[in-house]
Write an enzyme that holds these catalytic residues in place. Structure first.
Site, PDB file in Angstrom:
ATOM      1  N   HIS A 132      -7.090   1.296 -58.691  1.00  0.00           N
ATOM      2  CA  HIS A 132      -8.003   2.369 -59.095  1.00  0.00           C
ATOM      3  C   HIS A 132      -8.204   3.338 -57.934  1.00  0.00           C
ATOM      4  O   HIS A 132      -8.423   2.908 -56.792  1.00  0.00           O
ATOM      5  CB  HIS A 132      -9.351   1.784 -59.518  1.00  0.00           C
ATOM      6  CG  HIS A 132     -10.415   2.812 -59.729  1.00  0.00           C
ATOM      7  ND1 HIS A 132     -11.558   2.883 -58.956  1.00  0.00           N
ATOM      8  CD2 HIS A 132     -10.504   3.836 -60.621  1.00  0.00           C
ATOM      9  CE1 HIS A 132     -12.307   3.893 -59.364  1.00  0.00           C
ATOM     10  NE2 HIS A 132     -11.687   4.484 -60.371  1.00  0.00           N
ATOM     11  N   SER A 133      -8.124   4.628 -58.204  1.00  0.00           N
ATOM     12  CA  SER A 133      -8.480   5.667 -57.245  1.00  0.00           C
ATOM     13  C   SER A 133      -7.644   5.570 -55.963  1.00  0.00           C
ATOM     14  O   SER A 133      -6.417   5.577 -56.014  1.00  0.00           O
ATOM     15  CB  SER A 133      -9.983   5.590 -56.976  1.00  0.00           C
ATOM     16  OG  SER A 133     -10.432   6.717 -56.268  1.00  0.00           O
TER      17      SER A 133
END
Length: 225
Positions: free
Chosen positions: A66-67
């Site tokens: 994520h991210s």
């Protein structure tokens, strides 16, 4: 080949509990799940933490980032046990690139104004940033928990450069949050298209694993299958 092992990697301003709603859904489908706790002190330390988690898994792995962790899994995912990659609202650098170098090419995002450095170069988000731009589709209680538990990231970690991009040689999946104010959807779309990823879009903030955990779990299961 259906995979049954998943390693989940959180991004900046987060920790392993980012996946708290997603893990039970994956486990209910028979998946063995590990959520890595990144030190967020350097890119190299974060890649090493993911490598240790992969080594402990019994068999081949779906690696999810994520991210900021999109950069981390892009390097750590070169481990031969990693067979598929899943990016959740994530940076997707190529070899010679970093999360920071990609970000410098993107349109400015409102979240930038809510990042606060400390005296040692670690970056945190304000409560306003989390509530209105990072996790705007969560309720106020969840937003306050996110603010309290956020993992400050050393700014230098964002400049960690990939030696080899794992997505160049593995099937790749990308979930785009269409209401993301941390990495704009247009930039996510560009990265996902460059990777020739299987793309799914969702009306979500930057944290769909918390606001839409069933969608995220189903997308990971799609990659595993």
């Amino acid at each position: 080949m259906t995979l049954t092992n998943v390693v989940l990697v959180h991004g900046a301003w987060a920790d392993g509990s980012s996946w708290a709603k997603t893990i039970p859904l994956l486990a209910a489908k028979g998946m063995a799940v590990t959520a890595v706790q990144l030190p967020l002190t350097s890119f190299e330390a974060d890649v090493a933490a993911v490598g240790r988690a992969i080594a402990l898994m019994q068999g081949d792995v779906v690696l999810v980032g994520h991210s900021y962790a999109g950069a981390v899994i892009g390097q750590a995912g070169n481990d031969p046990k990693v067979k598929r990659l899943v990016y959740i609202d994530a940076f997707a650098p190529d070899a010679g690139e970093s999360a920071a170098s990609l970000f410098a090419q993107f349109k400015a995002v409102p979240l930038n104004d809510e990042i606060r450095p400390d005296t040692e170069g670690f970056l945190s988000l304000t409560s306003r940033g989390i509530g209105t731009l990072f996790a705007q589709d969560l309720d106020p209680v969840e937003q306050s928990v996110l603010h309290a538990t956020q993992g400050p990231i050393n700014g230098a970690a964002l400049g960690g450069t990939l030696m080899q991009a794992a997505w160049r040689s593995r099937p790749t999946f990308y979930l785009i949050g269409e209401q993301d104010q941390a990495i704009l959807p247009v930039d996510q779309e560009r990265m996902a298209t460059r990777m020739d990823a299987t793309i799914k879009r969702i009306a979500s903030s930057h944290v769909p694993m918390l606001s839409h955990p069933a969608v995220v779990a189903d997308f990971i299961l799609q990659a595993a299958a």
